[in-house]
Write a protein that holds these residues in place. Sequence first.
Motif, PDB file in Angstrom:
ATOM      1  N   SER A   1       0.832  -1.214   0.000  1.00  0.00           N
ATOM      2  CA  SER A   1       0.000   0.000   0.000  1.00  0.00           C
ATOM      3  C   SER A   1       0.861   1.256   0.000  1.00  0.00           C
ATOM      4  O   SER A   1       0.474   2.279  -0.542  1.00  0.00           O
TER       5      SER A   1
ATOM      6  N   ARG B   1      -6.783  -4.386  -0.465  1.00  0.00           N
ATOM      7  CA  ARG B   1      -6.849  -2.999   0.035  1.00  0.00           C
ATOM      8  C   ARG B   1      -7.959  -2.859   1.071  1.00  0.00           C
ATOM      9  O   ARG B   1      -7.771  -2.262   2.130  1.00  0.00           O
TER      10      ARG B   1
ATOM     11  N   ASP C   1      -7.429  -1.976   5.036  1.00  0.00           N
ATOM     12  CA  ASP C   1      -8.072  -0.806   5.649  1.00  0.00           C
ATOM     13  C   ASP C   1      -8.814  -1.195   6.921  1.00  0.00           C
ATOM     14  O   ASP C   1      -8.702  -0.509   7.945  1.00  0.00           O
TER      15      ASP C   1
END
Length: 169
Positions: A55, A110, A114
């Motif tokens: 990321s 992703r 998160d």
Amino acid sequence: MNLSVEWECVMEAPVEESLCTRIRRSEQALMAHHEAVLRTYGLTMTQYTVLLALSREGGMSGAQLARACGVTQQSMSSVLANMEGKGLILRESSAVHAKVQIATLSGEGRALLDRAHGEVAVLERALTDAFTPSEHATLCALLERATAVLAGQTRHAATPPTPTPRTAP
């Protein structure tokens, strides 16, 4: 206080009071917390670190990720295969080196990062809140200094001693 008296005081102190023991206990508590949180997301610490690195850095090779995570390339190879199988990362051949696979985050990876990172951040906030801003800055500086000493000692320990030349009798 001379060095031998200082050494005697260090050696007589209970092991649980040694600085190395306290650092190790803190690290173990941190890892236990992270592993418990990440387990609920089906992640290991290494997998989480891969997601975090991707990321921040974008596409990375297995060798780069192995270095970033502090594991061997062989270990990283199986971690990446597992993560690709779960749909957390995508891998494709490098434009520069056909034999090198570049890993990137998938949308699913992703989203999972998160969610997991939000819970990991709770501990960071709790630790930050446990100290005044001045204490926090001091603790960070002291930990950086301790890390530098530990890294230096590790490099020193890995260097074989230079043999002393023998003198003729």
